[in-house]
Design an enzyme around this catalytic site. Structure first.
Site, PDB file in Angstrom:
ATOM      1  N   GLY A  49       0.810  -1.205   0.000  1.00 41.42           N
ATOM      2  CA  GLY A  49       0.000   0.000   0.000  1.00 41.42           C
ATOM      3  C   GLY A  49       0.845   1.257   0.000  1.00 41.42           C
ATOM      4  N   ARG A  86       7.228   1.914   1.017  1.00 35.99           N
ATOM      5  CA  ARG A  86       7.565   0.499   1.160  1.00 35.99           C
ATOM      6  C   ARG A  86       7.939  -0.093  -0.194  1.00 35.99           C
ATOM      7  NH1 ARG A  86       3.001  -2.508   3.732  1.00 35.99           N
ATOM      8  NH2 ARG A  86       3.557  -1.182   5.494  1.00 35.99           N
ATOM      9  N   ARG A 133       1.709  11.335  -8.726  1.00 36.25           N
ATOM     10  CA  ARG A 133       1.042  11.454  -7.435  1.00 36.25           C
ATOM     11  C   ARG A 133       1.854  10.821  -6.297  1.00 36.25           C
ATOM     12  NH1 ARG A 133      -4.834  12.397  -7.824  1.00 36.25           N
ATOM     13  NH2 ARG A 133      -5.353  12.767 -10.010  1.00 36.25           N
ATOM     14  N   ARG A 142      -0.527  -8.537  -3.525  1.00 33.69           N
ATOM     15  CA  ARG A 142      -0.557  -7.478  -2.525  1.00 33.69           C
ATOM     16  C   ARG A 142       0.262  -7.902  -1.309  1.00 33.69           C
ATOM     17  NH1 ARG A 142      -2.186  -3.830   1.029  1.00 33.69           N
ATOM     18  NH2 ARG A 142      -3.508  -4.391   2.796  1.00 33.69           N
ATOM     19  N   SER A 158      -0.212  -4.657   5.528  1.00 27.35           N
ATOM     20  CA  SER A 158      -0.341  -4.858   6.970  1.00 27.35           C
ATOM     21  C   SER A 158      -1.804  -5.123   7.310  1.00 27.35           C
ATOM     22  CB  SER A 158       0.170  -3.643   7.737  1.00 27.35           C
ATOM     23  OG  SER A 158      -0.527  -2.475   7.346  1.00 27.35           O
ATOM     24  N   ASP A 210      -1.001  -4.909  14.224  1.00 27.67           N
ATOM     25  CA  ASP A 210      -1.663  -4.547  15.474  1.00 27.67           C
ATOM     26  C   ASP A 210      -2.768  -5.564  15.747  1.00 27.67           C
ATOM     27  OD1 ASP A 210      -4.429  -3.011  14.555  1.00 27.67           O
ATOM     28  OD2 ASP A 210      -2.812  -2.732  13.123  1.00 27.67           O
ATOM     29  N   ARG A 247       6.393  -0.527  10.102  1.00 30.75           N
ATOM     30  CA  ARG A 247       5.539  -0.998   9.010  1.00 30.75           C
ATOM     31  C   ARG A 247       6.229  -0.796   7.670  1.00 30.75           C
ATOM     32  NH1 ARG A 247      -0.806  -0.011  10.074  1.00 30.75           N
ATOM     33  NH2 ARG A 247      -0.811  -0.011  12.335  1.00 30.75           N
TER      34      ARG A 247
END
Length: 237
Positions: free
Chosen positions: A21, A25, A44, A88, A91, A207, A220
């Protein structure tokens, strides 16, 4: 030919895309794991790179947060850039006691109350499925390299912050049997289905809703090595 959201040209993006996402990363994965990574998108700020892993071409690109965002990028990758597979890597929050921070899980399916699929093409399914072929490759990669990975039903939610007095967990956990929550895989699986392509979802627990503990934003972004290596091994096997 580039699109309004992706500046790459055909041929610059591999047949298989690893999709976190967070665009940072994606940058970390490319710079840490790929040989000769080349920046192929920064529109973007949604960074994308193509390089090689185990001598095979692979791309990694951010999706942004939520179903509308991954819906745009995955659809364009499938339809405009001849991508066949999207894995994908994200997290997730755990709904169950037996999952701990940094555990890796693979989605066997994604349940959602979202209107994404119905709005996109009238599909009224509330549970959507990944590619059996991709899941088998991910399972084989995890077993080959001795990495623990659970298979779970995922809740794909449109909402990150629920009202404190609103009880939605009884439906999601008790009725639907979801073990974790994230915000993208339902849309990704739908787009793969409507375009005739393949998608899968690996998640690292960041989490928990049932016990203490949370990964920081930096953790993350920079951790989750086991999940990433499983995805890359499966993508290039």
């Amino acid at each position: 030919m580039s699109t309004p959201h992706i500046q790459a040209e055909k041929g610059q993006i591999a047949k298989t895309v690893i999709m976190p996402g967070d665009p940072l990363r994606a940058k970390m994965i490319a710079e840490t794991f790929l040989e000769g990574p080349v920046l192929i998108n920064e529109v973007r700020g949604m960074l994308g790179y193509t390089g090689t892993y185990n001598g095979k071409k692979v791309s990694v690109m951010g999706s942004g947060m939520g179903m509308p965002s991954i819906g745009i990028y995955s659809y364009e990758l499938f339809t405009e850039f001849d991508v066949d597979n999207i894995i994908r890597v994200g997290s997730a929050g755990s709904y169950v006691e037996d999952l701990n921070l940094n555990d890796v899980v693979m989605a066997c399916c994604a349940w959602s109350e979202s209107s994404f699929a119905k709005t996109q093409n009238g599909c009224e399914d509330t549970t959507l499925y990944p590619s059996e072929e991709l899941n088998a490759k991910l399972q084989a990669a995890a077993e080959k390299h001795g990495k623990k990975m659970e298979t779970v039903k995922v809740h794909s939610s449109d909402v990150f912050y629920h009202a404190p007095n609103f009880d939605y967990l009884s439906t999601v956990v008790d009725k639907e049997g979801c073990s974790v929550v994230e915000m993208e895989s339902f849309a990704l699986f739908h787009n793969a289905k409507v375009t005739g392509k393949n998608a899968a979802c690996l998640l690292t627990i960041s989490d928990s809703f049932v016990k203490p503990g949370i990964l920081t934003a930096e953790e993350r972004q920079n951790s989750m090595t086991n999940m990433i290596e499983i995805a890359l091994e499966a993508a290039t096997e």
